[in-house]
Scaffold this motif. Structure first.
Motif, PDB file in Angstrom:
ATOM      1  N   UNK A 159       0.772  -1.326   0.528  1.00 22.20           N
ATOM      2  CA  UNK A 159       0.115  -0.106  -0.065  1.00 22.20           C
ATOM      3  C   UNK A 159       1.136   1.302   0.132  1.00 22.20           C
ATOM      4  N   UNK A 160       0.844   2.240  -1.194  1.00 17.83           N
ATOM      5  CA  UNK A 160       0.826   3.388  -0.968  1.00 17.83           C
ATOM      6  C   UNK A 160       0.016   4.207  -1.232  1.00 17.83           C
ATOM      7  N   UNK A 161       0.555   5.498  -1.333  1.00 17.88           N
ATOM      8  CA  UNK A 161      -0.348   6.651  -1.349  1.00 17.88           C
ATOM      9  C   UNK A 161      -0.910   6.225  -2.624  1.00 17.88           C
ATOM     10  N   UNK A 162      -0.524   5.770  -4.490  1.00 17.72           N
ATOM     11  CA  UNK A 162      -0.353   5.986  -5.224  1.00 17.72           C
ATOM     12  C   UNK A 162      -1.908   4.714  -4.967  1.00 17.72           C
ATOM     13  N   UNK A 163      -1.003   3.405  -4.571  1.00 16.03           N
ATOM     14  CA  UNK A 163      -1.811   2.291  -4.944  1.00 16.03           C
ATOM     15  C   UNK A 163      -3.355   2.123  -3.460  1.00 16.03           C
ATOM     16  N   UNK A 164      -3.304   3.048  -3.105  1.00 20.72           N
ATOM     17  CA  UNK A 164      -4.387   3.769  -2.212  1.00 20.72           C
ATOM     18  C   UNK A 164      -6.118   4.375  -3.064  1.00 20.72           C
ATOM     19  N   UNK A 165      -5.039   5.210  -3.415  1.00 15.81           N
ATOM     20  CA  UNK A 165      -5.739   6.100  -4.711  1.00 15.81           C
ATOM     21  C   UNK A 165      -6.581   4.900  -5.676  1.00 15.81           C
TER      22      UNK A 165
END
Length: 573
Positions: A560-566
């Motif tokens: 999970x990263x900021x991008x993957x959560x988006x």
């Protein structure tokens, strides 16, 4: 492993008991907005002044406020189901009586009785839904929030439609619908055990001795003064029919619901609770000043009222969160004390506004409402330090904050560990098993962290499970793992209403023990809630020094990263 696998149960597949109470919640949340479309019609039909009609709000809210001090004691003595039934029965009786009377004084008096029933109902409805829901509290809160939004949005619409037939229509409509909810509650909601320790009837008043809770309560009183001034008097300068007023306040209600549920948590996570409240209160002050200055233009008043729904939705959510953050007492007690001050402000405002309007002109109550919104800013600022410290974390905060409690044998310090965070729902065992496989593959120790949450919706706060239930859940996970030869340790993370704060505490714990990874499963509330800014998972991902992985039984772990959560949010949308 033998844990059940598959998708989490739908939050809308619930026992009949949950649906019975959820339906009653929708009708209850209609209660205030329902009468707005008929205020001018009441004044005309009963030859009453706007100040006399405004007492419909005052009697309802003042009785609700006083009752909030005692409903916790009543529920702890007589049980949640009896409290629900009594509250619903009182609403049915007094709503019907309000529809039969021919005087404004009669309606005002019967609305007071309605307020008593509403206080009894709202004090226990969330707790009953959480206790009765299948698949854990996540689905229960989705249902409660859905009922809240639906009631706020549909109440004015239904009031407008029934009010177009007769001003008596909304009162009889509520009586009939609540009677249906009462019968369903009697038939489907089981009796529930009473708390081991009864709540003291003076506990909410004693709680107001704490500076943080008193400060936030006074701020809420001032906010609700302005809010109910608008609700009580804005319909008159609009010069619309009951049907048209219903449509206007439905638009307002939709914005209240949307900004409360979807936007407020994101703004809170990005800017902090206090800065958002400062800007929001100032925005409400400006909107009320616009209404006051443009009181002679129906278009100005209509547009300003609808726009105010966005500010009110944000404020309702964040004010309650601020109260829970700074309160050093049990959450239900804090919510009762806060509800008392909040509803007192809402009840006094229409009465004072009516006197001012009679003595001057209709713009003056709105200017006073604008002033109370702005005055709430320095009141909030006086408690800014407490609120900031509460948001920073447990090491600096003098108030109740999320905490970890060890269960079973402590973990060793030599082997890096994988931490798995789970909640009280049916998919938790599968998440733990997936994390166990990850720990075995990486040669890591396993630590199970069970998140025990206090849920806060509007002014209601409820424990989703007891301390012993949470410990038992961890013990069950550890016993199942041990039966399969997997050694693990356990913790209970007790949250206090702020999901992001719990995520930050878990991130700090991962840093302190040098965790190799933190694993989380899919939330039963869905990806939009789980990966939103301000959620536990989002705060954990941003704060943890190690990888945070989304695990399940059917796919490989995903970082999970900021991008993957988006991406996960967007795919769900």
């Amino acid at each position: 492993m033998s844990a059940p696998r598959g998708r989490a149960a739908s939050p809308f597949r619930q026992p009949k008991a949950v649906w019975a109470v959820a339906f009653a919640c929708v009708i209850s949340f209609m209660g205030i907005g329902l009468v707005d479309p008929i205020l001018p019609a009441l004044a005309d039909s009963l030859h009453a002044t706007p100040s006399q009609v405004s007492l419909l709000f005052s009697s309802y809210l003042i009785v609700t406020a006083v009752a909030m001090l005692f409903v916790g004691w009543f529920s702890s003595r007589f049980g949640a189901k009896r409290t629900l039934v009594v509250g619903l029965a009182v609403i049915v009786v007094f709503a019907a009586l309000a529809g039969t009377t021919d005087s404004i004084n009669g309606i005002v008096g019967f609305r007071a009785g309605w307020g008593l029933g509403n206080a009894l109902f709202i004090a226990t409805s969330l707790a009953v839904i959480v206790a009765s829901a299948s698949g854990g509290f996540g689905g229960a809160i989705i249902l409660y929030e859905t009922a809240l939004g639906l009631g706020i949005a549909v109440g004015p619409l239904l009031g407008g439609e029934l009010g177009a037939i007769s001003w008596r229509g909304p009162f009889f409509g509520v009586a009939v619908l609540m009677a249906v909810a009462l019968l369903a509650t009697l038939a489907f909601v089981p009796s529930m055990p009473k708390p081991a320790r009864p709540t003291s009837p003076v506990a909410p008043l004693k709680a107001l001795r704490h500076r943080g809770l008193l400060t936030m309560g006074i701020m809420a009183l001032l906010y609700n003064w302005g809010f109910f001034t608008m609700l009580g008097y804005a319909p008159y300068p609009m010069k619309l029919s009951a049907h048209e007023l219903g449509l206007v306040f439905t638009g307002w209600g939709l914005l209240v619901a949307a900004f409360s549920v979807f936007f407020a948590p994101r703004l809170q996570a990005r800017f902090g609770t206090a800065p958002v409240l400062y800007a929001n209160l100032l925005g409400l002050g400006v909107v009320m000043a616009v209404i006051a200055a443009g009181v002679g233009s129906p278009t100005v008043v209509i547009v300003a009222v609808i726009v105010s729904g966005a500010f009110i939705g944000i404020n309702n959510t964040l004010t309650t969160q601020a109260v829970m953050l700074v309160s050093p007492v049990e959450r239900p007690v804090a919510s009762s004390a806060y509800g008392f001050l909040r509803f007192i402000g809402g009840g006094l405002a229409p009465f004072v506004a009516g006197k001012l309007a009679d003595a001057t002109d209709l713009s003056v109550p709105f200017y006073l409402g604008a002033a109370t919104f702005v005055l709430a800013i320095p009141v909030l600022a006086s408690g800014h330090g407490l609120l900031r410290k509460a948001e920073e974390g447990p090491e600096e905060a003098p108030v109740a904050t999320p905490s970890l409690t060890a269960v079973g044998e402590p973990a060793g310090t030599d082997t890096p560990r994988v931490i798995v965070a789970v909640g009280a729902h049916g998919g938790a065992p599968a998440t733990v098993d997936a994390a166990a496989r990850l720990a075995r593959e990486t040669g890591s120790a396993l630590e199970v962290v069970h998140v025990r949450e206090t849920v806060v919706v509007e002014e209601q706060a409820v424990e989703t499970e007891g301390a012993e239930e949470a410990r038992a859940a961890v013990t069950a996970h550890l016993a199942r793992l041990a039966a399969h030869g997997v050694a693990a340790s356990g913790q209970v993370l007790t949250s206090v209403g702020d999901h992001a704060a719990a995520g930050r505490v878990l991130a700090e714990h991962a840093a302190r023990v040098g965790a190799r990874a933190v694993a989380v499963g899919r939330s039963p509330r869905g990806p939009l809630a789980q990966f939103a800014d301000g959620s536990l998972t989002s705060a954990l991902t941003h704060g943890a020094p190690c990888d945070v992985l989304l695990v399940d039984a059917e796919s490989v772990p995903r970082q999970l990263t900021k991008r993957s959560m988006a991406e996960l949010r967007d795919s769900a949308a």
